[in-house]
Design a protein around this motif. Sequence first.
Motif, PDB file in Angstrom:
ATOM      1  N   PHE A  17      -4.314  12.688  19.997  1.00 30.62           N
ATOM      2  CA  PHE A  17      -5.521  12.092  20.568  1.00 30.62           C
ATOM      3  C   PHE A  17      -5.312  11.736  22.041  1.00 30.62           C
ATOM      4  N   ALA A  18      -4.119  11.326  22.413  1.00 29.38           N
ATOM      5  CA  ALA A  18      -3.840  11.026  23.822  1.00 29.38           C
ATOM      6  C   ALA A  18      -3.930  12.286  24.674  1.00 29.38           C
ATOM      7  N   PHE A  23      -7.165  15.639  28.491  1.00 26.53           N
ATOM      8  CA  PHE A  23      -7.940  16.835  28.816  1.00 26.53           C
ATOM      9  C   PHE A  23      -9.419  16.502  29.040  1.00 26.53           C
ATOM     10  N   LEU A  24      -9.960  15.591  28.237  1.00 21.24           N
ATOM     11  CA  LEU A  24     -11.354  15.184  28.437  1.00 21.24           C
ATOM     12  C   LEU A  24     -11.536  14.494  29.781  1.00 21.24           C
ATOM     13  N   ILE A  30     -13.368  17.263  36.769  1.00 22.37           N
ATOM     14  CA  ILE A  30     -13.752  18.595  37.247  1.00 22.37           C
ATOM     15  C   ILE A  30     -15.262  18.776  37.159  1.00 22.37           C
ATOM     16  N   GLY A  31     -15.862  18.309  36.072  1.00 24.55           N
ATOM     17  CA  GLY A  31     -17.310  18.422  35.912  1.00 24.55           C
ATOM     18  C   GLY A  31     -18.075  17.650  36.968  1.00 24.55           C
ATOM     19  N   ARG A  70     -14.997   8.099  25.019  1.00 22.67           N
ATOM     20  CA  ARG A  70     -15.149   6.709  24.557  1.00 22.67           C
ATOM     21  C   ARG A  70     -14.706   6.573  23.107  1.00 22.67           C
ATOM     22  N   SER A  71     -15.048   7.577  22.303  1.00 21.24           N
ATOM     23  CA  SER A  71     -14.645   7.559  20.901  1.00 21.24           C
ATOM     24  C   SER A  71     -13.125   7.582  20.765  1.00 21.24           C
ATOM     25  N   LEU A  72     -12.468   8.415  21.558  1.00 24.27           N
ATOM     26  CA  LEU A  72     -11.005   8.484  21.492  1.00 24.27           C
ATOM     27  C   LEU A  72     -10.357   7.227  22.058  1.00 24.27           C
TER      28      LEU A  72
END
Length: 144
Positions: A17-18, A23-24, A30-31, A70-72
């Motif tokens: 998850f980390a 990556f998110l 980048i987005g 946020r979920s992670l």
Amino acid sequence: MQLNPQQIFDAVTKVVFAVILIFLTIGIIIGTGHLFLILFELVQATNITSAFREIISQVLSLFILIELSRSLAEFFRVNRLRLTFIVDAVIVFVLRDIMIEMFEHRLVVDRMYALSVLLFVLGMLRIGSVLVYQRGQSSKEEDI
């Protein structure tokens, strides 16, 4: 020191998850940069419609990435995934899809009905998860 399978699973899950969260976060950065590039293209473009559609799509995609991150992040705080954040991300994803198809004038009636039912079910799921969470919080306060 002896490790049981549950401790190994918890450690591996946190590491995975980390990595996903990293990556998110990189994807959000980048987005956002890509969004600014599209904004500069919008100023220079003669066809504003296509650039505007791209901006809407990118902004809603960033919202989805933010909700998933946020979920992670919440997982690391309470050691479980919260349903509300995941449902929020799915609702934003479905709304993004509807908005893009409506803007491009290619949303057919059958698909609109199906997505409307999906949004209704997701909304009920979201309301139900909030009510269950609040009931859990009030019962914890009564125990104190």
